[in-house]
Design a protein around this motif. Structure first.
Motif: not given
Length: 753
Positions: A298-313, A388-394
């Motif tokens: 999960v941490y590895a995937v999270q790092k890759r998402l951050i690198e690629r701008g794939g989080v919901d800032q 949470l980093s993807k905004g998959f909540l609520g």
């Protein structure tokens, strides 16, 4: 959901799903034989077919926590009937056995739970004293008088109550925890402590809630549904219908697991015509990890998402705290180091990151493949943070879901049958105790009680005088069964309340053992409720027509026992019927206020509504969810070592239905092993081997399977002899059901399996 996004999903939903094969009904395939098994089950329930039909058409399923009521549910139209439920049906239709069978227990198959169940229902109170060969039938009055005197004379700190998940209802959990606390003891716990308590700990830490944040219908609106360490094809078969419909609407199903579960690769859904004929490809992607490597993955995937701008800032900035510290923590680990600890390939990290990058909505689902590790709480927290980093909540199509495999455990903790919280999740503080005192008329102990593992440790050390088991089979569910047997036998007074015989009942009494016969949920007057995975509280009506001997409602037994032990507390435990218990639940647990209106089949409500943390607002300081960090465990292996994980076969909890699992093609003694490892060690299919850990050994046979190299899987509970009884997740206090072991060729001279 934007108009463009909705239109894209509608376009995808017009595509036909890929069939699993070309042969009708999957003939010749390794797959469940649904229709044949239904015929066998019908035959086993032939003595009471009318009552069996009433249970299926009127009752709420006592199997998994999907909440099927009658033959329908709240997620999808149509008829729902799965083999998990059908295989449990006989427990509700069998007759009582002759109590004379227990006169000498040496003749009983004490180590074979299935043989004990086949004897029939426990129908009368029974007692066995030290030195006696077996049990004697006693009256309820005699049992209550003796047990009441013994419990009443005991130090409240030396009595403990454990509650299983065996079809037990909210009313029973609530009455038991209130009664036990009225006795002055905080030592009450339930079966969630062996499965999803790490989810409770992690979700409270990150989200401020301890239940699924979404509903099953959100799967239909999700771009991705990701399963971590979960196998619904085996544990919640009706959920495959939900996935079928979700895929029709455009969802992609992704699976992170050590073993490529055949039931998630393809499945024949018997109530869908096209799927029943040719099967359906379920998973769109498998991501193999090493057992216990999910946190690092999960941490590895999270790092890759951050690198690629794939989080919901925007979501992160508006609705969370701790993001900067979380990112800084991830930066401490190189991608190579995380992949090594996870046992994964870079292409799998990239592939899952790309799936999540493209997804605007998603639901993360997990089960015991994550929780039953020494770092289970940390792993669940990492999955929550990824969501949470993807905004998959609520919001619609989004959520974090610990999927439950048993109908009672969600409600059990919420009712307060939990060593670490009061009802409704109240903290164990003096203020909470004072609040409950205003409601109850007495002040409950505001200290932490013994959790399930700690109860058995206390028993082993001579620290318990009374152990009250409402259901449960410690010997078959906890690591190191021989040690557990010694611990149980070391308790002077044991009370086993259940519907059938189990192995712990037959262990030698130190002083006295009582067996108390219980009614099932369907036999209970006044009906009962359960709480599902999606927080739906459902009423299951009383179904008359099958009374077994002198069996009583479970809530009635525990209240009578407490009143006999402490007559001065009787006024605070005066519940004339199940409706009165529900009224007290409503007063005590605000989110359960609507439970008082449930009184007929089909009545239900979903506490919290379809989504918790609506709009991203969490019940934490500032309304913000928290990003938290942990150290991914280094799972390096020595020469000749394997990670061994436990798995389920054709079973429900520790109830084994068949020796052969048609879903995988494996028998109970098979050791799941990768073809690469089989070839490397010069082994062959079905060859006899011995698994040896630092804690025990067991015999088995080689079974070639699509499993991550360096990993083995063996069936539980047989593999409990290998496990380390001291390794516990500190957050959820669940035993680690995984271990490191070596393989030896040939049969053991001292088998322990």
């Amino acid at each position: 959901m934007s108009d463009d996004h909705a239109e894209a999903k509608r376009a995808r939903s017009r595509k036909k799903l890929q069939a699993a094969g070309k042969v009708p009904f999957g003939l010749g395939e390794i797959k469940p034989r649904h229709y044949l098994e239904m015929l066998r089950i019908g035959w086993r329930n032939r003595r009471h077919p009318g009552y069996a039909w009433k249970v299926l058409t009127q009752g709420v399923c006592d199997g998994c926590a999907l909440g099927t009521t009658g033959l329908r549910d709240w997620t999808i139209d149509g008829t729902h009937l799965c083999l998990v439920r059908l295989n449990l049906l006989e427990l509700n239709t069998m007759d009582g056995f002759d109590p004379a069978l227990l006169a000498d227990v040496s003749s009983l198959p004490a180590k074979r739970p299935a043989k004990l169940r086949d004897l029939g229902r426990l129908a009368h109170p029974m007692r066995r004293r030290a030195g006696e060969p077996g049990f004697t039938r006693v009256s309820w009055d005699e049992a209550m008088a003796d047990l009441g005197a013994r419990i009443g004379a005991a130090d409240p700190d030396r009595i403990a109550c454990y509650m299983t998940s065996r079809g037990i209802t909210n009313e029973v959990y609530y009455a038991a925890q209130k009664a036990w606390r009225a006795l002055g003891s905080p030592h009450i716990d339930n079966a969630a402590r062996l499965c999803h308590s790490p989810s409770t700990a992690a979700m409270k830490q990150t989200l401020g809630v301890a239940a699924s944040t979404c509903s099953y219908r959100d799967w239909y609106h999700a771009d991705v549904v990701v399963f971590f360490g979960s196998n619904p094809a085996n544990d919640q078969p009706v959920a495959l219908k939900y996935l079928y419909e979700a895929k029709k609407r455009g969802a992609r199903v992704l699976v992170v697991n050590t073993y490529q579960e055949p039931g998630l690769e393809r499945y024949w859904i018997p109530s869908n015509v096209d799927s029943a004929l040719f099967g359906t490809r379920i998973a769109d992607g498998f991501f193999p990890v090493s057992a216990g490597g999910d946190l690092a993955f999960v941490y590895a995937v999270q790092k890759r998402l951050i690198e690629r701008g794939g989080v919901d800032q925007a979501f992160i900035d508006e609705h969370t705290s701790g993001w900067d510290d979380y990112v800084a923590h991830l930066e401490q680990y190189s991608m190579d180091e995380l992949m090594r600890r996870a046992g994964v390939r870079e292409q799998d990290v990239d592939a899952l990151a790309e799936e999540l990058l493209q997804a605007r909505t998603g639901v993360f689902v997990w089960s015991m493949g994550l929780t039953q590790h020494g770092h289970g709480s940390d792993t669940v927290a990492s999955v929550c943070c990824l969501g949470l980093s993807k905004g998959f909540l609520g919001r619609e199509g989004c959520g974090l879901m610990p999927i439950r495999g048993h109908s009672g455990v969600q409600g059990g903790a919420e009712m307060g049958a939990y060593a670490t919280t009061f009802p409704g999740g109240r903290p164990l503080t003096d203020d909470s105790a004072a609040e409950l005192a205003e409601l109850w008329g007495f002040t409950p102990p505001a200290r932490e009680g013994l959790d399930t593992v700690s109860m058995l440790r206390a028993a082993e050390a001579g620290g318990l005088d009374v152990l009250y088991s409402v259901g449960g089979n410690f010997v078959d569910t906890l690591p190191q069964p021989e040690r557990i047997e010694r611990a149980v036998e070391n308790v002077p007074v044991r009370i086993h309340q259940d519907i059938v015989l189990t192995p712990p009942m037959l262990l030698e009494p130190k002083d006295v053992v009582y067996l108390l016969p219980a009614r099932t949920r369907y036999e209970s007057e006044g009906g009962a409720t359960e709480t599902t995975t999606e927080r739906r509280v459902i009423y299951s009506p009383h179904i008359p027509g099958h009374d077994v001997g002198e069996a009583r409602e479970e809530w009635r037994i525990v209240l009578d026992l407490a009143r006999a032990a402490k007559p001065d507390m009787a006024e605070f435990l005066d519940f004339p019927d199940a409706a009165a218990i529900r009224a007290d639940i409503a007063r005590t647990i605000p989110v359960y206020a609507d439970i008082v209106g449930l009184d007929k089949q089909g009545d239900a409500f979903q506490w919290g509504g379809p989504h918790l943390c609506e709009g991203g607002e969490c019940p934490l300081p500032g309304g913000r969810a928290r990003f938290v960090t942990a150290e991914p465990p280094d799972r390096s292996l020595g020469e000749g070592e394997f990670h061994v994980a436990t798995r389920r076969g054709k079973q429900f909890n520790s109830i084994i239905h068949r020796e052969h699992d048609h879903l995988t093609g494996a028998d109970r003694d098979h050791v799941f092993m990768s073809p690469e490892d089989i070839t490397r060690l010069g082994l062959r299919q079905d060859q006899a081997i011995v698994l040896r850990s630092a804690h025990g050994e067991m015999r088995g046979r080689v079974f070639s399977a699509p499993i991550t190299p360096g990993n083995l899987q063996v069936h539980w509970p047989e593999a409990n002899v290998l496990l380390d009884a001291e390794r516990i997740d500190p957050g959820g206090r669940v035993p680690d059901y995984n271990v490191v072991a070596r393989i030896e060729v040939g049969s053991s001279t001292t088998p322990k399996s």
